[in-house]
Write an enzyme that holds these catalytic residues in place. Structure first.
Site, PDB file in Angstrom:
ATOM      1  CG  HIS A  12     -78.065  10.335  53.426  1.00  0.00           C
ATOM      2  ND1 HIS A  12     -79.438  10.548  53.513  1.00  0.00           N
ATOM      3  CD2 HIS A  12     -77.684  10.277  52.379  1.00  0.00           C
ATOM      4  CE1 HIS A  12     -79.939  10.160  52.245  1.00  0.00           C
ATOM      5  NE2 HIS A  12     -78.835  10.101  51.533  1.00  0.00           N
ATOM      6  CG  HIS A  61     -78.092   4.680  50.129  1.00  0.00           C
ATOM      7  ND1 HIS A  61     -78.514   5.246  51.450  1.00  0.00           N
ATOM      8  CD2 HIS A  61     -78.022   6.030  49.603  1.00  0.00           C
ATOM      9  CE1 HIS A  61     -78.544   6.519  51.362  1.00  0.00           C
ATOM     10  NE2 HIS A  61     -78.168   7.143  50.167  1.00  0.00           N
ATOM     11  CG  HIS A 195     -76.149  14.032  45.005  1.00  0.00           C
ATOM     12  ND1 HIS A 195     -77.441  14.393  45.510  1.00  0.00           N
ATOM     13  CD2 HIS A 195     -75.805  12.838  45.079  1.00  0.00           C
ATOM     14  CE1 HIS A 195     -77.845  13.348  46.214  1.00  0.00           C
ATOM     15  NE2 HIS A 195     -76.978  12.312  45.944  1.00  0.00           N
ATOM     16  CD  GLU A 242     -80.182  11.012  48.148  1.00  0.00           C
ATOM     17  OE1 GLU A 242     -79.639  10.020  48.078  1.00  0.00           O
ATOM     18  OE2 GLU A 242     -79.711  12.095  48.509  1.00  0.00           O
TER      19      GLU A 242
END
Lengths: 302, 140
Positions: A12, A61, A195, A242
């Site tokens: 995303h 976020h 990441h 995530e």
């Protein structure tokens, strides 16, 4: 009766939205990523695969929730959700249209099933929710189905455990199956894969971890769900956490699934990207051809 | 009588392990408390009028917030590592680099000590290997 017909995972990251907005989806950098999503777009456009509702699991976020309110599991029960302004103006995409009847039904069922959900009746949705919609539905004037946003806290520690996420998925399945209307429902798990966006270790990518995660997600999610947070952090970077959200998707599909399509690419900006289509084995269609696509610089060298 | 949970995570061990990851600051409650106003300042940049006010006079805008001088200077310098040391979280701070029209890749790269070109090149070649940066204590 409503039923869960597929699970999809998707990145995303905002850079994907920016690539669409600036017309870069065919360039050398982004081309392979968008080509890797093309089979998913084609698959979902077929009437038998198009969902009536997507339960879209993502993390906010710092858009709808600031430091004042940090719900672990929330569910969007509103009629519609507007794209949030994250500092560069709202993404120019359609409003997300909810399904309040189903959302409230799921919220009630989950609470009765010991998941103490936070119910959101007014909420903007950020790139976590709208970028997967753009990647899978393209640029329509309105989204082709209803969406129930389900934000999960993976920002402020501790996020929920993988085990808790997997169990939540199972409860979502039961909730959907007790809704009387005849609806095809997808559960999408978004974010990931490996990441890290902060500190001197930024840029971490772990291909071996990611491919193993995909394999276990398909074949042995129960064991995978026991992985502690520290292992995600060490192996897949601080933002790789995530991936616990993918376990919510997987938990909603039941014991056995068929992997129709797996796409894995390095790099999409700072991240390794994974996009999958899974279906419950008992209703699964044929796998796509090719079934697995690995792309990116690291594979070209291999 | 409720069912007893079979095994509990020891919160002290859970939190202590986070400090063993090289080059990484996990956004724990302690950091969230320390960075409360820095993160709320960053959130304020989700409004266009605030972005314009901030860009017109950054120091004056920062002075409206209950921030340490170190945090203010880190913002003025766009020093993201120091902002994170002051309790900032990257998703909150993204409002700041978005206000600057910069990307996540720019911000992440700026924290590594590499140039933007070197960082982009590393990502194209498959990213930073986890080898040697998993654990400080175990050196793996």
């Amino acid at each position: 009766m409503a039923r869960i017909t597929a699970g999809i995972t998707s990145s995303h990251i905002p850079a994907l939205g920016a690539a669409i907005q600036t017309g870069k989806t065919g360039d050398d950098y982004w081309g392979p990523v968008f080509r890797g999503y093309e089979p998913i777009k084609q698959w979902i456009a077929r009437p038998e695969n198009m969902p009536d509702v997507v339960i879209l699991v993502y993390n906010d976020h710092a858009s709808a929730f600031d430091m004042n309110i940090i719900p672990t599991f929330a569910i969007g029960c509103a009629e519609r959700f507007k794209p949030a302004d994250e500092g560069w103006g709202p993404r120019p995409v359609p409003d997300v249209i909810g399904h309040p009847d189903l959302a409230w039904h799921i919220a009630q069922s989950l609470i009765l099933d010991d998941f103490d959900m936070t119910i959101m009746n007014a909420m903007d949705v950020d790139h976590g929710c709208t970028v997967p919609l753009s990647m899978i539905f393209g640029e329509p004037s309105e989204w082709p189905c209803k969406v129930i946003p389900m934000p999960v806290n993976v920002v402020t520690y501790p996020p929920p455990s993988g085990r808790r996420c997997f169990a939540l998925g199972d409860s979502i399945k039961a909730a959907v199956e007790s809704f009387p209307e005849d609806l095809k429902v997808h559960v999408w798990g978004t974010g990931g894969m490996s990441h890290q966006l902060q500190g001197p270790r930024a840029g971490l990518i772990n291909k071996e971890f990611d491919l193993n995660f995909i394999d276990r997600l398909i074949n042995d999610p129960e064991e995978l769900s026991k992985m502690p947070h520290i292992e995600y952090l060490r192996e897949s970077g601080s933002e790789g956490i995530e991936l616990v959200m993918w376990l919510i998707m997987r938990g909603a599909l039941g014991d056995k699934v068929r992997d129709l399509y797996t796409f894995y690419h390095i790099p999409a900006s700072n991240t390794a990207l994974g996009a999958l289509i899974l279906q419950p084995e008992e209703i699964a269609g044929p796998p796509l051809e090719p079934r697995k696509v690995l792309s990116g610089a690291s594979f070209a060298e291999a | 009588m409720t069912d007893k949970k079979k095994e509990r995570i020891n919160i002290h061990e859970y939190l202590a392990e986070f400090e063993d990851i090289p080059g990484t600051r996990v956004f724990t409650a302690q950091r969230a408390r320390k960075g409360y106003w820095l993160n709320q300042f960053a959130m304020s940049l989700m409004k266009e009028e605030n972005r314009q006010r901030f860009l017109a006079d950054e120091r004056a805008y920062l002075d409206e917030w209950d921030l340490s001088e170190e945090a203010k200077q880190a913002v003025l310098d766009r020093d993201y590592n120091r902002m994170i040391d002051c309790g900032g979280n990257i998703y909150f701070l993204s409002k700041l680099f978005s206000t600057d029209k910069k990307s996540f890749q720019f911000a992440a790269g700026s924290m590594t000590g590499m140039t933007q070109e070197e960082y982009a090149e590393m990502m194209l070649k498959g990213g930073r290997s986890p080898e040697g940066v998993r654990s400080i204590k175990e050196g793996r």
